[in-house]
Design a protein around this motif. Structure first.
Motif, PDB file in Angstrom:
ATOM      1  N   LEU A 192       0.791  -1.163  -0.056  1.00  0.00           N
ATOM      2  CA  LEU A 192       0.038  -0.084  -0.043  1.00  0.00           C
ATOM      3  C   LEU A 192       0.709   1.241  -0.146  1.00  0.00           C
ATOM      4  O   LEU A 192       0.392   2.272  -0.481  1.00  0.00           O
ATOM      5  CB  LEU A 192      -0.979   0.067   1.334  1.00  0.00           C
ATOM      6  N   TYR A 193       1.989   1.276   0.688  1.00  0.00           N
ATOM      7  CA  TYR A 193       2.773   2.187   0.717  1.00  0.00           C
ATOM      8  C   TYR A 193       3.721   2.841  -0.316  1.00  0.00           C
ATOM      9  O   TYR A 193       4.581   3.665  -0.363  1.00  0.00           O
ATOM     10  CB  TYR A 193       3.703   2.220   2.112  1.00  0.00           C
ATOM     11  N   LYS A 194       3.592   2.325  -1.369  1.00  0.00           N
ATOM     12  CA  LYS A 194       4.262   2.211  -2.700  1.00  0.00           C
ATOM     13  C   LYS A 194       3.547   3.537  -3.406  1.00  0.00           C
ATOM     14  O   LYS A 194       4.307   4.134  -4.313  1.00  0.00           O
ATOM     15  CB  LYS A 194       4.470   1.136  -3.549  1.00  0.00           C
ATOM     16  N   ARG A 195       2.467   3.988  -3.096  1.00  0.00           N
ATOM     17  CA  ARG A 195       1.534   4.867  -3.750  1.00  0.00           C
ATOM     18  C   ARG A 195       2.234   6.393  -3.636  1.00  0.00           C
ATOM     19  O   ARG A 195       2.952   6.309  -2.535  1.00  0.00           O
ATOM     20  CB  ARG A 195       0.269   5.082  -3.384  1.00  0.00           C
ATOM     21  N   ASP A 196       2.351   7.152  -4.560  1.00  0.00           N
ATOM     22  CA  ASP A 196       2.797   8.575  -4.298  1.00  0.00           C
ATOM     23  C   ASP A 196       4.294   8.727  -3.940  1.00  0.00           C
ATOM     24  O   ASP A 196       4.644   9.508  -3.199  1.00  0.00           O
ATOM     25  CB  ASP A 196       1.797   9.286  -3.543  1.00  0.00           C
ATOM     26  N   TRP A 197       4.988   7.742  -4.467  1.00  0.00           N
ATOM     27  CA  TRP A 197       6.047   7.370  -4.004  1.00  0.00           C
ATOM     28  C   TRP A 197       7.037   8.908  -4.328  1.00  0.00           C
ATOM     29  O   TRP A 197       6.860   9.421  -5.394  1.00  0.00           O
ATOM     30  CB  TRP A 197       6.980   6.359  -4.888  1.00  0.00           C
ATOM     31  N   PRO A 198       8.083   9.314  -3.414  1.00  0.00           N
ATOM     32  CA  PRO A 198       8.413   8.580  -1.975  1.00  0.00           C
ATOM     33  C   PRO A 198       7.787   9.207  -0.773  1.00  0.00           C
ATOM     34  O   PRO A 198       8.229   9.282   0.356  1.00  0.00           O
ATOM     35  CB  PRO A 198      10.101   9.153  -2.236  1.00  0.00           C
ATOM     36  N   THR A 199       6.373   9.482  -0.936  1.00  0.00           N
ATOM     37  CA  THR A 199       5.661  10.113   0.171  1.00  0.00           C
ATOM     38  C   THR A 199       5.625   9.464   1.285  1.00  0.00           C
ATOM     39  O   THR A 199       5.913   9.711   2.523  1.00  0.00           O
ATOM     40  CB  THR A 199       4.238  10.738  -0.318  1.00  0.00           C
ATOM     41  N   TYR A 200       5.427   8.127   1.452  1.00  0.00           N
ATOM     42  CA  TYR A 200       5.285   7.138   2.148  1.00  0.00           C
ATOM     43  C   TYR A 200       6.440   6.177   2.463  1.00  0.00           C
ATOM     44  O   TYR A 200       6.385   5.067   2.989  1.00  0.00           O
ATOM     45  CB  TYR A 200       4.151   6.156   2.145  1.00  0.00           C
ATOM     46  N   CYS A 201       7.702   6.676   2.077  1.00  0.00           N
ATOM     47  CA  CYS A 201       9.038   5.787   1.941  1.00  0.00           C
ATOM     48  C   CYS A 201       9.403   5.471   3.399  1.00  0.00           C
ATOM     49  O   CYS A 201       9.920   4.445   3.800  1.00  0.00           O
ATOM     50  CB  CYS A 201      10.096   6.522   1.404  1.00  0.00           C
ATOM     51  N   ALA A 202       9.139   6.257   4.367  1.00  0.00           N
ATOM     52  CA  ALA A 202       9.375   6.069   5.750  1.00  0.00           C
ATOM     53  C   ALA A 202       8.690   4.620   6.498  1.00  0.00           C
ATOM     54  O   ALA A 202       9.169   3.978   6.766  1.00  0.00           O
ATOM     55  CB  ALA A 202       9.121   7.291   6.725  1.00  0.00           C
ATOM     56  N   GLU A 203       7.394   4.672   5.995  1.00  0.00           N
ATOM     57  CA  GLU A 203       6.772   3.510   6.430  1.00  0.00           C
ATOM     58  C   GLU A 203       7.021   2.337   5.530  1.00  0.00           C
ATOM     59  O   GLU A 203       7.022   1.226   6.256  1.00  0.00           O
ATOM     60  CB  GLU A 203       4.983   3.825   6.299  1.00  0.00           C
ATOM     61  N   PHE A 204       7.279   2.549   4.349  1.00  0.00           N
ATOM     62  CA  PHE A 204       7.376   1.338   3.274  1.00  0.00           C
ATOM     63  C   PHE A 204       8.857   0.706   3.809  1.00  0.00           C
ATOM     64  O   PHE A 204       8.886  -0.594   4.215  1.00  0.00           O
ATOM     65  CB  PHE A 204       7.554   1.810   2.026  1.00  0.00           C
ATOM     66  N   TYR A 205       9.940   1.535   4.218  1.00  0.00           N
ATOM     67  CA  TYR A 205      11.191   0.782   4.615  1.00  0.00           C
ATOM     68  C   TYR A 205      11.031   0.423   6.107  1.00  0.00           C
ATOM     69  O   TYR A 205      11.692  -0.543   6.534  1.00  0.00           O
ATOM     70  CB  TYR A 205      12.391   1.780   4.455  1.00  0.00           C
TER      71      TYR A 205
END
Length: 287
Positions: free
Chosen positions: A21-34
């Motif tokens: 889910l956190y791949k959207r609007d990259w890198p907006t949610y890169c903190a959560e993704f990683y």
């Protein structure tokens, strides 16, 4: 069916679904993704890892809402910062032993600070850091020039005691943390060839950031900080991952270093430490 407003434990399958889910609007949610990526790696490598729990709320699963409680550290993420989900999940936690709320994205800070106020928790510190970011493709273009007489290689677990002793942020339980990060995550150390002495190093934190980047006092002002940061960026990019670092805005030398290396500030994250409610708590040795 899970009851609303109750913490529910989540396992690998759901964590992996959340990560997508956190791949959207990259890198907006890169903190959560990683953050998810690193803890997923931990759980794959060591399914019974001690004192690591992941929670969500049934009514906010579509937002990818998660909380990791990693011993005394707390990590939180959600695609929605306005519907109250983050505040609800924080309210349901047991704060009695205190938490080091780590690398909390700015969009979730208001929810965190509101819960801290409502629970009348004593705060040891409340700091903001710049989130430096570099895409993997850009990191792979970085040049790495190791000076004669030195060698770069992965850290050894036996280096943990030295790293912890020299770490300005060392604390009770941090030696275990350093050992675990060396064993579980990509890392790098710069060693003197003749003596095999470790002179500079960098770890990867649970949230995926470069961290504990340090040069021994005897070897400062020789560009070794930039050297190990570059080496780490190349190693992380080699995993087809973007590179992140968190730096205190008042740390001018580190900010200048990441600026010169070509990182960009794309957001801010918070670190907030609450004190135990009833006396100090000591973690058992090895945990």
């Amino acid at each position: 069916m899970s009851e609303p407003h109750r913490l529910i434990s989540i396992g690998l399958d759901e964590l992996q679904a959340f990560q997508e889910l956190y791949k959207r609007d990259w890198p907006t949610y890169c903190a959560e993704f990683y953050c998810l990526d690193n803890f997923i790696r931990f759980l794959v490598a060591e399914p019974e890892i001690k004192n690591l729990k992941a929670y969500s709320l049934a009514e906010h699963r579509s937002d990818g809402l998660f909380i990791f409680v990693d011993r005394y550290q707390l990590f939180v993420g959600s695609l929605n910062s306005t519907n109250g989900g983050v505040a609800r999940v924080l309210q349901l936690l047991d704060w009695s032993m205190g938490f080091k709320c780590s690398s909390i994205p700015t969009r979730h800070y208001d929810a965190l600070s509101r819960v801290v106020r409502e629970k009348c928790l004593e705060v040891e510190y409340d700091d903001i850091t710049k989130l430096y970011f570099m895409p993997a493709a850009r990191a792979l273009q970085m040049e790495l020039n190791v000076p004669s007489g030195f060698v770069l290689r992965s850290l050894r677990v036996k280096d943990a005691a030295l790293i912890n002793a020299d770490w300005p942020n060392r604390h009770e339980g941090s030696l275990y943390f350093v050992k675990r990060q060396i064993k579980m995550c990509v890392n790098v150390g710069l060693y003197e060839e003749s003596t095999q002495r470790l002179v500079a190093w960098c770890l990867r934190l649970q949230g995926g950031y470069l961290g504990a980047l340090q040069v021994r006092n005897t070897h400062k002002r020789r560009g070794f900080g930039s050297l190990v940061a570059t080496a780490m960026a190349l190693r992380i990019a080699g995993l087809k991952q973007d590179v992140m670092a968190l730096v205190n805005p008042e740390n001018n030398p580190s900010c200048s270093m990441f600026d010169k290396l070509g990182f960009q500030v794309i957001d801010h994250c918070h670190w907030l430490r609450t004190l135990p409610v009833a006396g100090n708590f000591s973690w058992p040795d090895g945990e």
